[in-house]
Write a protein that holds these residues in place. Structure first.
Motif, PDB file in Angstrom:
ATOM      1  N   VAL A  19      78.986  42.831  10.636  1.00  0.00           N
ATOM      2  CA  VAL A  19      77.612  43.336  10.662  1.00  0.00           C
ATOM      3  C   VAL A  19      76.669  42.313  11.289  1.00  0.00           C
ATOM      4  N   VAL A  20      76.833  41.043  10.919  1.00  0.00           N
ATOM      5  CA  VAL A  20      75.948  40.005  11.460  1.00  0.00           C
ATOM      6  C   VAL A  20      76.193  39.831  12.960  1.00  0.00           C
ATOM      7  N   ASP A  21      77.455  39.824  13.374  1.00  0.00           N
ATOM      8  CA  ASP A  21      77.756  39.695  14.806  1.00  0.00           C
ATOM      9  C   ASP A  21      77.120  40.832  15.601  1.00  0.00           C
ATOM     10  N   ALA A  22      77.200  42.047  15.071  1.00  0.00           N
ATOM     11  CA  ALA A  22      76.594  43.192  15.754  1.00  0.00           C
ATOM     12  C   ALA A  22      75.078  43.048  15.809  1.00  0.00           C
ATOM     13  N   ALA A  23      74.479  42.508  14.730  1.00  0.00           N
ATOM     14  CA  ALA A  23      73.028  42.319  14.710  1.00  0.00           C
ATOM     15  C   ALA A  23      72.599  41.270  15.726  1.00  0.00           C
ATOM     16  N   VAL A  24      73.412  40.235  15.913  1.00  0.00           N
ATOM     17  CA  VAL A  24      73.118  39.228  16.937  1.00  0.00           C
ATOM     18  C   VAL A  24      73.129  39.869  18.320  1.00  0.00           C
ATOM     19  N   ASP A  25      74.145  40.688  18.597  1.00  0.00           N
ATOM     20  CA  ASP A  25      74.210  41.366  19.897  1.00  0.00           C
ATOM     21  C   ASP A  25      73.000  42.283  20.103  1.00  0.00           C
ATOM     22  N   ASP A  26      72.619  43.000  19.052  1.00  0.00           N
ATOM     23  CA  ASP A  26      71.457  43.890  19.153  1.00  0.00           C
ATOM     24  C   ASP A  26      70.182  43.081  19.410  1.00  0.00           C
ATOM     25  N   ALA A  27      70.069  41.910  18.783  1.00  0.00           N
ATOM     26  CA  ALA A  27      68.883  41.073  18.978  1.00  0.00           C
ATOM     27  C   ALA A  27      68.795  40.587  20.423  1.00  0.00           C
ATOM     28  N   VAL A  28      69.927  40.194  21.001  1.00  0.00           N
ATOM     29  CA  VAL A  28      69.945  39.753  22.394  1.00  0.00           C
ATOM     30  C   VAL A  28      69.513  40.895  23.306  1.00  0.00           C
ATOM     31  N   THR A  29      70.039  42.087  23.064  1.00  0.00           N
ATOM     32  CA  THR A  29      69.666  43.247  23.884  1.00  0.00           C
ATOM     33  C   THR A  29      68.174  43.542  23.776  1.00  0.00           C
TER      34      THR A  29
END
Length: 342
Positions: free
Chosen positions: A213-223
């Motif tokens: 979940v955290v890894d996905a949130a990091v990717d979403d933040a970059v986008t």
């Protein structure tokens, strides 16, 4: 009588034709303050001139600092004072190379300058223009050889060195890219964060599902940052959330403009046969060696010269190793000597 006279004249000619050679005057090493202007801001730096013969034109290197408020010596006082650039200047000076290092925007005597009233307008290209003005100042110094200039950049400064290498005149004879930012900024940030999250999961601080979940949130933040949208920090741990919050607001313009640079693309503008050193430390958690693969391949395609990539065993991001916590590690010094060897 004529024979004796001729012998005397010959002896005189031999004696007077070989005067003692004059010894060139030696000039002692010196540091002096250098002032130059970029975009209406006066920048201040230190020019180190090693000992040399009077009238000699020296090879010279522009030293470029890493990210953040890093001053001419490579420090972010009071918390971080590794003296990275000051120590590089000393090391290059022993090789007979003059150096210029300067206080970039937001540090030292330079400060924010023209951006004091609107720091949110300070973007990465402004730092590149400041570095270009510094290069021109170094080129104009009376002791330097304008056709034997080098650019030595650390971390983000290495990316700036790459950009200068393909645009300034005359082109640099060589670039030293020390622990370089070799991929896009936000890709590097995401890589670093995910490595930290993986380590935390290994220590039992996150379950596998929480890590996902955290890894996905990091990717979403970059986008979101790349699309100039607000970052949703709901699923991010507080320290990571604060980091992405800092990337917005007054810092957003700088972050987007830095992230827009893909370092491997900049290698194509380099002059073929330009001498290039790229270092990566096996203990560098900020810039792992694998992040330099694409840039290394791009330099090869651009037909740049060596030493090319050099892995530094046991060396961290600040060019230290276990036995040299406050000075440049021997592998880093050895790589520099290979780069500066005529």
């Amino acid at each position: 009588m004529l024979r004796h006279l001729a012998a005397a004249v010959t002896a005189l000619v031999v004696t007077t034709a070989t005067p003692a050679a004059a010894t060139p005057r030696q000039v002692a090493a010196v540091d002096r303050e250098v002032v130059f202007t970029a975009d209406g801001t006066t920048a201040y730096g230190t020019l180190h001139i090693p000992g040399h013969r009077a009238g000699q034109r020296l090879r010279a290197a522009l030293l470029l600092p890493g990210s953040g408020p890093t001053d001419r010596d490579g420090n972010q006082p009071p918390g971080a004072v590794p003296d990275t650039l000051a120590q590089l200047a000393d090391a290059l000076g022993t090789e007979g190379i003059a150096t210029l290092r300067f206080d970039k925007y937001g540090t030292g005597r330079t400060g924010l300058g023209a951006y004091r009233e609107h720091p949110e307008e300070l973007d990465y290209p402004a730092f590149v223009r400041q570095a270009r003005a510094a290069y021109e100042s170094l080129r104009a110094q009376p002791e330097t050889d304008p056709h034997a200039l080098l650019v030595v950049g650390h971390s983000e400064g290495a990316m700036t060195a790459l950009l200068l290498g393909g645009t300034v005149r005359p082109r640099p004879a060589g670039l030293a890219l020390l622990q370089p930012q070799a991929i896009r900024l936000l890709d590097l940030v995401a890589l670093q964060l995910k490595a930290q999250i993986a380590e935390a999961a290994r220590q039992g601080q996150f379950t596998p599902e929480q890590r996902r979940v955290v890894d996905a949130a990091v990717d979403d933040a970059v986008t979101a940052l790349r699309e100039n949208r607000p970052v949703d920090t709901t699923d991010l741990p507080p320290p990571v959330a604060r980091l992405f919050e800092a990337f917005q607001g007054p810092n957003a313009r700088f972050v987007r403009s830095d992230d827009a640079v893909h370092p491997p693309d900049t290698a194509a503008a380099l002059r073929p046969a330009t001498k290039v050193l790229l270092t990566c430390g096996t203990n560098d958690a900020q810039v792992p060696c694998a992040t330099t693969d694409a840039l290394t391949a791009a330099l090869r395609r651009a037909r740049t010269g060596g030493p090319a990539r050099v892995a530094l065993p046991g060396v961290d991001h600040l060019l230290h190793d276990a036995g040299h916590q406050a000075t440049l590690a021997p592998p880093a010094l050895d790589a520099l000597r290979r780069f500066t060897r005529p």
